[in-house]
Design a protein around this motif. Structure first.
Motif, PDB file in Angstrom:
ATOM      1  N   ALA A 253     -25.824 -77.215 -61.105  1.00  0.00           N
ATOM      2  CA  ALA A 253     -26.676 -77.246 -59.801  1.00  0.00           C
ATOM      3  C   ALA A 253     -27.450 -77.098 -60.173  1.00  0.00           C
ATOM      4  O   ALA A 253     -28.751 -76.583 -60.209  1.00  0.00           O
ATOM      5  CB  ALA A 253     -25.973 -76.515 -58.508  1.00  0.00           C
ATOM      6  N   ASN A 254     -28.430 -77.775 -58.332  1.00  0.00           N
ATOM      7  CA  ASN A 254     -29.744 -77.748 -58.718  1.00  0.00           C
ATOM      8  C   ASN A 254     -30.478 -76.953 -57.835  1.00  0.00           C
ATOM      9  O   ASN A 254     -29.722 -76.384 -56.606  1.00  0.00           O
ATOM     10  CB  ASN A 254     -30.001 -79.753 -57.689  1.00  0.00           C
ATOM     11  N   PRO A 255     -31.074 -76.073 -58.381  1.00  0.00           N
ATOM     12  CA  PRO A 255     -31.652 -74.194 -57.559  1.00  0.00           C
ATOM     13  C   PRO A 255     -32.415 -75.273 -56.548  1.00  0.00           C
ATOM     14  O   PRO A 255     -32.971 -73.866 -56.216  1.00  0.00           O
ATOM     15  CB  PRO A 255     -31.569 -73.721 -59.175  1.00  0.00           C
ATOM     16  N   ALA A 256     -32.863 -76.214 -56.968  1.00  0.00           N
ATOM     17  CA  ALA A 256     -34.242 -76.125 -55.458  1.00  0.00           C
ATOM     18  C   ALA A 256     -33.553 -76.070 -54.219  1.00  0.00           C
ATOM     19  O   ALA A 256     -34.230 -76.005 -52.913  1.00  0.00           O
ATOM     20  CB  ALA A 256     -34.804 -77.762 -55.948  1.00  0.00           C
TER      21      ALA A 256
ATOM     22  N   ALA B 226     -25.770 -85.766 -57.655  1.00  0.00           N
ATOM     23  CA  ALA B 226     -25.013 -84.998 -58.325  1.00  0.00           C
ATOM     24  C   ALA B 226     -25.432 -84.066 -58.475  1.00  0.00           C
ATOM     25  O   ALA B 226     -24.399 -82.783 -57.882  1.00  0.00           O
ATOM     26  CB  ALA B 226     -24.200 -85.615 -58.887  1.00  0.00           C
ATOM     27  N   GLY B 227     -26.081 -83.252 -58.546  1.00  0.00           N
ATOM     28  CA  GLY B 227     -27.663 -81.687 -58.738  1.00  0.00           C
ATOM     29  C   GLY B 227     -26.763 -81.290 -57.744  1.00  0.00           C
ATOM     30  O   GLY B 227     -26.865 -79.867 -57.104  1.00  0.00           O
ATOM     31  N   TYR B 228     -27.613 -81.764 -56.608  1.00  0.00           N
ATOM     32  CA  TYR B 228     -27.620 -81.766 -55.320  1.00  0.00           C
ATOM     33  C   TYR B 228     -25.756 -81.553 -54.838  1.00  0.00           C
ATOM     34  O   TYR B 228     -25.926 -80.000 -54.210  1.00  0.00           O
ATOM     35  CB  TYR B 228     -28.653 -82.342 -54.578  1.00  0.00           C
ATOM     36  N   MET B 229     -24.994 -81.683 -54.817  1.00  0.00           N
ATOM     37  CA  MET B 229     -23.783 -81.335 -54.521  1.00  0.00           C
ATOM     38  C   MET B 229     -23.051 -80.164 -55.441  1.00  0.00           C
ATOM     39  O   MET B 229     -22.913 -79.556 -55.052  1.00  0.00           O
ATOM     40  CB  MET B 229     -23.229 -83.185 -54.539  1.00  0.00           C
ATOM     41  N   ALA B 230     -23.745 -80.553 -55.985  1.00  0.00           N
ATOM     42  CA  ALA B 230     -22.778 -79.365 -57.139  1.00  0.00           C
ATOM     43  C   ALA B 230     -23.667 -78.106 -56.615  1.00  0.00           C
ATOM     44  O   ALA B 230     -22.876 -77.132 -56.167  1.00  0.00           O
ATOM     45  CB  ALA B 230     -22.931 -79.087 -58.431  1.00  0.00           C
TER      46      ALA B 230
ATOM     47  N   ARG C 105     -18.066 -86.464 -60.355  1.00  0.00           N
ATOM     48  CA  ARG C 105     -18.899 -86.028 -61.382  1.00  0.00           C
ATOM     49  C   ARG C 105     -18.471 -84.082 -61.096  1.00  0.00           C
ATOM     50  O   ARG C 105     -19.180 -83.533 -62.105  1.00  0.00           O
ATOM     51  CB  ARG C 105     -20.261 -86.193 -61.691  1.00  0.00           C
ATOM     52  N   VAL C 106     -18.698 -84.032 -60.167  1.00  0.00           N
ATOM     53  CA  VAL C 106     -19.062 -82.487 -59.393  1.00  0.00           C
ATOM     54  C   VAL C 106     -17.721 -82.000 -59.329  1.00  0.00           C
ATOM     55  O   VAL C 106     -17.841 -80.591 -60.009  1.00  0.00           O
ATOM     56  CB  VAL C 106     -19.458 -82.581 -57.976  1.00  0.00           C
ATOM     57  N   GLY C 107     -16.896 -82.712 -58.935  1.00  0.00           N
ATOM     58  CA  GLY C 107     -15.430 -81.860 -59.450  1.00  0.00           C
ATOM     59  C   GLY C 107     -14.774 -81.949 -58.092  1.00  0.00           C
ATOM     60  O   GLY C 107     -13.062 -81.878 -58.131  1.00  0.00           O
ATOM     61  N   PHE C 108     -14.993 -82.807 -57.231  1.00  0.00           N
ATOM     62  CA  PHE C 108     -14.214 -83.117 -55.636  1.00  0.00           C
ATOM     63  C   PHE C 108     -12.756 -84.108 -56.135  1.00  0.00           C
ATOM     64  O   PHE C 108     -12.733 -84.997 -57.193  1.00  0.00           O
ATOM     65  CB  PHE C 108     -15.145 -83.844 -55.413  1.00  0.00           C
TER      66      PHE C 108
END
Length: 291
Positions: free
Chosen positions: A150-153, A243-247, A277-280
């Motif tokens: 996940a994007n920590p921002a 994808a990182g933001y959605m994670a 990619r996130v797993g949905f």
């Protein structure tokens, strides 16, 4: 499921079926009906959690129920939008007729695809053509941790972010439906954005005063959240960051409920790839009719 008894309904040719506006006494039956699919029905379940009743709201929204011998077979929220609730397509004509008779104009119909399209078929015959029909919107869900980092921002927005978030939310809305949410005035939409922030349901990354990414938890119950309003700054798209933001959205939404859901247009290949990619995974199909 009601579809199993559709032949029985057809043999009776609708005789004995009745449609009426639900009242407070119908709340347990409506909740039980919606709980048959808590992911697809998260909108109405969140409404029930908020108001505590199936009775009409102070804002003028109501819920039509289809009954047979006192049994609630299906329902439909009727506010600014129509939202079917476990409504077998065979029953849609009864609800559509009742909704039409109110004389109210609806901005959209959204929910389970077969029910939405059955409702719209009647509305079209009654002289309500659509601006756009999105007939296939995969309903996706994930439980557990995302499959990628996940994007920590991404953080939970505060009211200090409101002035930057509002234009980003309006831009997302206009991209999605083709017109500004400020038509007719800015106050209503502004209250909606502010309300999501105050509830802790608005997620955002702001860098150097610019919104990079944002999303909202548009409906929240103890079991399911539904993500809406996903938006990446147009100047930062195409770099594989969503994808990182959605994670991160999944991780933050899990503080409210174990299952995170959303629905997406079937033609939005890039978004669907990011969600995968996130797993949905797909758990159903929605449709949206825009008037």
């Amino acid at each position: 499921m009601l579809s199993k008894v559709a032949p029985w309904l057809a043999s009776r040719n609708g005789t004995g079926l009745g449609v009426r506006v639900l009242g407070s006494a119908d709340t347990p039956a409506l909740r039980a009906l919606a709980q048959e699919d808590p992911v697809a029905n998260v909108f109405i379940l969140a409404q029930l959690d908020s108001t505590g009743t199936a009775a009409p709201t102070s804002a003028g929204a109501s819920i039509f129920g289809v009954f047979d011998d006192g049994n609630l077979l299906g329902a439909c929220w009727a506010g600014a939008n129509l939202v079917p609730i476990q409504l077998d397509p065979a029953l849609a004509r009864h609800v559509a007729a009742a909704a039409h008779q109110t004389g109210r104009r609806y901005a959209s119909i959204f929910g389970a695809a077969e029910s939405v399209l059955a409702l719209y078929s009647v509305f079209e015959q009654l002289g309500h053509p659509a601006h756009e029909v999105r007939s296939c919107q995969p309903l996706l869900a994930i439980s557990g941790s995302p499959a990628i980092g996940a994007n920590p921002a991404l953080t939970v927005a505060t009211m200090e972010d409101f002035d930057r978030l509002l234009p980003a939310c309006a831009a997302m809305f206009e991209e999605e439906v083709g017109y500004s949410p400020f038509l007719g005035g800015q106050e209503f939409y502004s209250r909606r954005v502010a309300g999501l922030i105050r509830q802790g349901h608005s997620l955002v990354h702001i860098q150097d005063g610019t919104v990079v990414f944002k999303a909202e938890l548009g409906a929240v119950t103890p079991d399911v959240t539904q993500v809406q309003g996903v938006w990446m700054n147009p100047g930062l798209r195409g770099h594989g960051r969503s994808a990182g933001y959605m994670a991160a959205v999944v991780n933050l939404s899990r503080t409210f409920a174990p299952v995170t859901s959303l629905y997406v247009n079937d033609y939005n290949a890039k978004a669907r790839a990011a969600y995968e990619r996130v797993g949905f995974e797909q758990v159903g199909t929605f449709a949206t009719v825009l008037f």
